[in-house]
Design a protein around this motif. Sequence first.
Motif, PDB file in Angstrom:
ATOM      1  N   ILE A 229       1.921   9.933  -6.236  1.00 29.42           N
ATOM      2  CA  ILE A 229       2.957  10.197  -5.233  1.00 29.42           C
ATOM      3  C   ILE A 229       3.830  11.367  -5.679  1.00 29.42           C
ATOM      4  O   ILE A 229       3.945  11.644  -6.870  1.00 29.42           O
ATOM      5  CB  ILE A 229       3.849   8.949  -4.966  1.00 29.42           C
ATOM      6  CG1 ILE A 229       4.682   8.573  -6.195  1.00 29.42           C
ATOM      7  CG2 ILE A 229       2.988   7.765  -4.517  1.00 29.42           C
ATOM      8  CD1 ILE A 229       5.671   7.450  -5.939  1.00 29.42           C
ATOM      9  N   PHE A 230       4.433  12.021  -4.680  1.00 25.02           N
ATOM     10  CA  PHE A 230       5.319  13.150  -4.975  1.00 25.02           C
ATOM     11  C   PHE A 230       6.766  12.649  -5.080  1.00 25.02           C
ATOM     12  O   PHE A 230       7.637  13.040  -4.311  1.00 25.02           O
ATOM     13  CB  PHE A 230       5.211  14.203  -3.871  1.00 25.02           C
ATOM     14  CG  PHE A 230       3.868  14.898  -3.803  1.00 25.02           C
ATOM     15  CD1 PHE A 230       2.975  14.878  -4.867  1.00 25.02           C
ATOM     16  CD2 PHE A 230       3.506  15.612  -2.652  1.00 25.02           C
ATOM     17  CE1 PHE A 230       1.743  15.539  -4.806  1.00 25.02           C
ATOM     18  CE2 PHE A 230       2.281  16.276  -2.580  1.00 25.02           C
ATOM     19  CZ  PHE A 230       1.400  16.235  -3.648  1.00 25.02           C
ATOM     20  N   ALA A 231       6.993  11.742  -6.017  1.00 22.88           N
ATOM     21  CA  ALA A 231       8.359  11.239  -6.210  1.00 22.88           C
ATOM     22  C   ALA A 231       8.580  11.014  -7.696  1.00 22.88           C
ATOM     23  O   ALA A 231       7.632  11.044  -8.495  1.00 22.88           O
ATOM     24  CB  ALA A 231       8.569   9.947  -5.422  1.00 22.88           C
TER      25      ALA A 231
ATOM     26  N   TYR B 199       5.352   2.736   0.349  1.00 24.69           N
ATOM     27  CA  TYR B 199       5.714   4.147   0.100  1.00 24.69           C
ATOM     28  C   TYR B 199       4.888   4.998   1.051  1.00 24.69           C
ATOM     29  O   TYR B 199       3.655   4.917   1.066  1.00 24.69           O
ATOM     30  CB  TYR B 199       5.408   4.528  -1.348  1.00 24.69           C
ATOM     31  CG  TYR B 199       5.702   5.991  -1.644  1.00 24.69           C
ATOM     32  CD1 TYR B 199       6.918   6.389  -2.198  1.00 24.69           C
ATOM     33  CD2 TYR B 199       4.757   6.982  -1.371  1.00 24.69           C
ATOM     34  CE1 TYR B 199       7.191   7.733  -2.456  1.00 24.69           C
ATOM     35  CE2 TYR B 199       5.026   8.323  -1.619  1.00 24.69           C
ATOM     36  CZ  TYR B 199       6.248   8.687  -2.168  1.00 24.69           C
ATOM     37  OH  TYR B 199       6.510  10.013  -2.421  1.00 24.69           O
ATOM     38  N   LEU B 200       5.588   5.787   1.859  1.00 25.57           N
ATOM     39  CA  LEU B 200       4.909   6.623   2.862  1.00 25.57           C
ATOM     40  C   LEU B 200       5.304   8.079   2.677  1.00 25.57           C
ATOM     41  O   LEU B 200       6.488   8.400   2.629  1.00 25.57           O
ATOM     42  CB  LEU B 200       5.321   6.155   4.271  1.00 25.57           C
ATOM     43  CG  LEU B 200       5.004   7.068   5.457  1.00 25.57           C
ATOM     44  CD1 LEU B 200       3.502   7.186   5.689  1.00 25.57           C
ATOM     45  CD2 LEU B 200       5.680   6.551   6.736  1.00 25.57           C
TER      46      LEU B 200
ATOM     47  N   LYS C 238       0.825  -1.217   0.000  1.00 32.22           N
ATOM     48  CA  LYS C 238       0.000   0.000   0.000  1.00 32.22           C
ATOM     49  C   LYS C 238       0.861   1.269   0.000  1.00 32.22           C
ATOM     50  O   LYS C 238       2.006   1.243   0.410  1.00 32.22           O
ATOM     51  CB  LYS C 238      -0.925   0.010   1.238  1.00 32.22           C
ATOM     52  CG  LYS C 238      -2.038  -1.037   1.164  1.00 32.22           C
ATOM     53  CD  LYS C 238      -2.798  -1.185   2.456  1.00 32.22           C
ATOM     54  CE  LYS C 238      -2.011  -1.758   3.588  1.00 32.22           C
ATOM     55  NZ  LYS C 238      -1.535  -3.135   3.397  1.00 32.22           N
ATOM     56  N   VAL C 239       0.209   2.341  -0.470  1.00 31.10           N
ATOM     57  CA  VAL C 239       0.841   3.655  -0.544  1.00 31.10           C
ATOM     58  C   VAL C 239       0.059   4.577   0.394  1.00 31.10           C
ATOM     59  O   VAL C 239      -1.162   4.669   0.275  1.00 31.10           O
ATOM     60  CB  VAL C 239       0.757   4.169  -2.004  1.00 31.10           C
ATOM     61  CG1 VAL C 239       1.091   5.643  -2.102  1.00 31.10           C
ATOM     62  CG2 VAL C 239       1.657   3.334  -2.913  1.00 31.10           C
ATOM     63  N   GLU C 240       0.756   5.198   1.340  1.00 35.44           N
ATOM     64  CA  GLU C 240       0.069   6.110   2.284  1.00 35.44           C
ATOM     65  C   GLU C 240       0.504   7.539   1.984  1.00 35.44           C
ATOM     66  O   GLU C 240       1.696   7.861   2.067  1.00 35.44           O
ATOM     67  CB  GLU C 240       0.437   5.731   3.725  1.00 35.44           C
ATOM     68  CG  GLU C 240       0.016   6.740   4.795  1.00 35.44           C
ATOM     69  CD  GLU C 240      -1.499   6.911   4.963  1.00 35.44           C
ATOM     70  OE1 GLU C 240      -2.029   7.873   4.379  1.00 35.44           O
ATOM     71  OE2 GLU C 240      -2.136   6.090   5.660  1.00 35.44           O
TER      72      GLU C 240
ATOM     73  N   TYR D 211       9.864   3.177   0.970  1.00 33.31           N
ATOM     74  CA  TYR D 211      10.228   4.559   0.659  1.00 33.31           C
ATOM     75  C   TYR D 211       9.530   5.481   1.654  1.00 33.31           C
ATOM     76  O   TYR D 211       8.335   5.305   1.920  1.00 33.31           O
ATOM     77  CB  TYR D 211       9.739   4.947  -0.730  1.00 33.31           C
ATOM     78  CG  TYR D 211      10.525   4.346  -1.878  1.00 33.31           C
ATOM     79  CD1 TYR D 211      11.681   4.979  -2.338  1.00 33.31           C
ATOM     80  CD2 TYR D 211      10.097   3.187  -2.507  1.00 33.31           C
ATOM     81  CE1 TYR D 211      12.396   4.449  -3.403  1.00 33.31           C
ATOM     82  CE2 TYR D 211      10.805   2.651  -3.576  1.00 33.31           C
ATOM     83  CZ  TYR D 211      11.950   3.289  -4.016  1.00 33.31           C
ATOM     84  OH  TYR D 211      12.656   2.768  -5.071  1.00 33.31           O
ATOM     85  N   VAL D 212      10.264   6.457   2.172  1.00 31.75           N
ATOM     86  CA  VAL D 212       9.633   7.471   3.032  1.00 31.75           C
ATOM     87  C   VAL D 212       9.987   8.853   2.493  1.00 31.75           C
ATOM     88  O   VAL D 212      11.152   9.135   2.192  1.00 31.75           O
ATOM     89  CB  VAL D 212      10.108   7.361   4.501  1.00 31.75           C
ATOM     90  CG1 VAL D 212       9.465   8.458   5.350  1.00 31.75           C
ATOM     91  CG2 VAL D 212       9.765   5.991   5.088  1.00 31.75           C
ATOM     92  N   ARG D 213       8.986   9.683   2.324  1.00 29.25           N
ATOM     93  CA  ARG D 213       9.188  11.084   1.955  1.00 29.25           C
ATOM     94  C   ARG D 213       8.440  11.953   2.964  1.00 29.25           C
ATOM     95  O   ARG D 213       7.498  11.483   3.608  1.00 29.25           O
ATOM     96  CB  ARG D 213       8.645  11.356   0.542  1.00 29.25           C
ATOM     97  CG  ARG D 213       9.354  10.572  -0.553  1.00 29.25           C
ATOM     98  CD  ARG D 213      10.783  11.040  -0.755  1.00 29.25           C
ATOM     99  NE  ARG D 213      11.449  10.385  -1.870  1.00 29.25           N
ATOM    100  CZ  ARG D 213      12.205   9.296  -1.771  1.00 29.25           C
ATOM    101  NH1 ARG D 213      12.359   8.696  -0.600  1.00 29.25           N
ATOM    102  NH2 ARG D 213      12.803   8.795  -2.823  1.00 29.25           N
TER     103      ARG D 213
END
Length: 352
Positions: free
Chosen positions: A330-332, A92-93, A9-11, A149-151
Amino acid sequence: LEWCVSVPKVELHAHLNGSVRNSTLFELARVLGDKGVIVFSDVENVIMKDDRTLHKVFKLFDLIHILTTDHSTVTRITKEVIEDFAAENVVYLELRTTPKRNDSIGMSKRSYMDAVMEGLRAVSSVDVDYSPAGLKTNTFNGSTRKKMYVRFLLSIDRRESTEAAMETVKLALEMRDLGVVGIDLSGNPIVGNWSTFLPALKFAKEQGLYITLHCGEVPNQEEIKAMIDFLPHRIGHACCFDEENWRKLKSAKIPVEICLTSNIRTETISSIDIHHFVDLYKAKHPLVLCTDDSGVFSTSLSREYNLASSSFGLGKTEMFQLAEIAIDFIFADDGVKTDLRATFEEAVKKLN
Ligand code: 5GP
């Protein structure tokens, strides 16, 4: 629920201080209670209470901030929150938090964020990539461990002045190499004016930071219109739109971060069966399920997926697609997106 946990999941909409474990809050309250800084039972009553109306939620945040706002605690909660999301198979967070200045304890917005970064580096249950394009962390390369991944998004609180908002934006620019990718506008929606934050948000956008706004938690149509005209890269909530703003949102195709439990518990939406998820989903409008504040609202991202599935009659195929399509918002960079798509492809083989 088990299936929802196992899906990657993507948060994209999680507030750090709203995602703290209750057990941690109690532990912190006990320490401050023993020191006589607070009365433990007062805190206990507020944390345990079921009342989570929008008004009460902001009071609760003021209390949580008393418990958490010192450098070592900020480090601790950051580590715990990231590990909790990892345990849920979040791959991805984007974690958001409001950099806080507190002169009495020598805290600046920068030192607050340094404490957050220390918490990120302390994560031990998974390998974390927090650097932008190509600059992967050492442990991430070639490792067979679970990875994530953490942003970061830096939040501007609606109580803040234009200058304070600008300071947050400048801090975000300074911390780009450390995984800060954008700016969020949040805080009590009945406080502050859009015009106060606009200069800082405009500057942020010009500098290439991504922007997401809490939009339409209260029926302030003029502000909603101004926010859509600003063309943020995403918005959160979108609960109280009139027809004209609804049309504008759809034609602008701005992705919406949907927080089902939060909307119901704050009574921003009166009942799940009339939630705007259904209309947006049917219209194929870009949307992503998120937790908002998993601690404050006693939820998790898997529970949010489970709730959507049971409330709106979506099967496993639709739920998996919903989880996967979030990658688009996502912002990546594209490299991260490609890697995440591969993770989903692997997962679909295992789940079938
Ligand atoms: P922090 O930024 O301190 O890590 O996380 C808590 C803060 O996020 C709150 O003080 C508030 O400003 C913001 N926040 C958390 N949940 C909500 C929400 O549902 N709506 C709005 N508008 N702001 C929120």
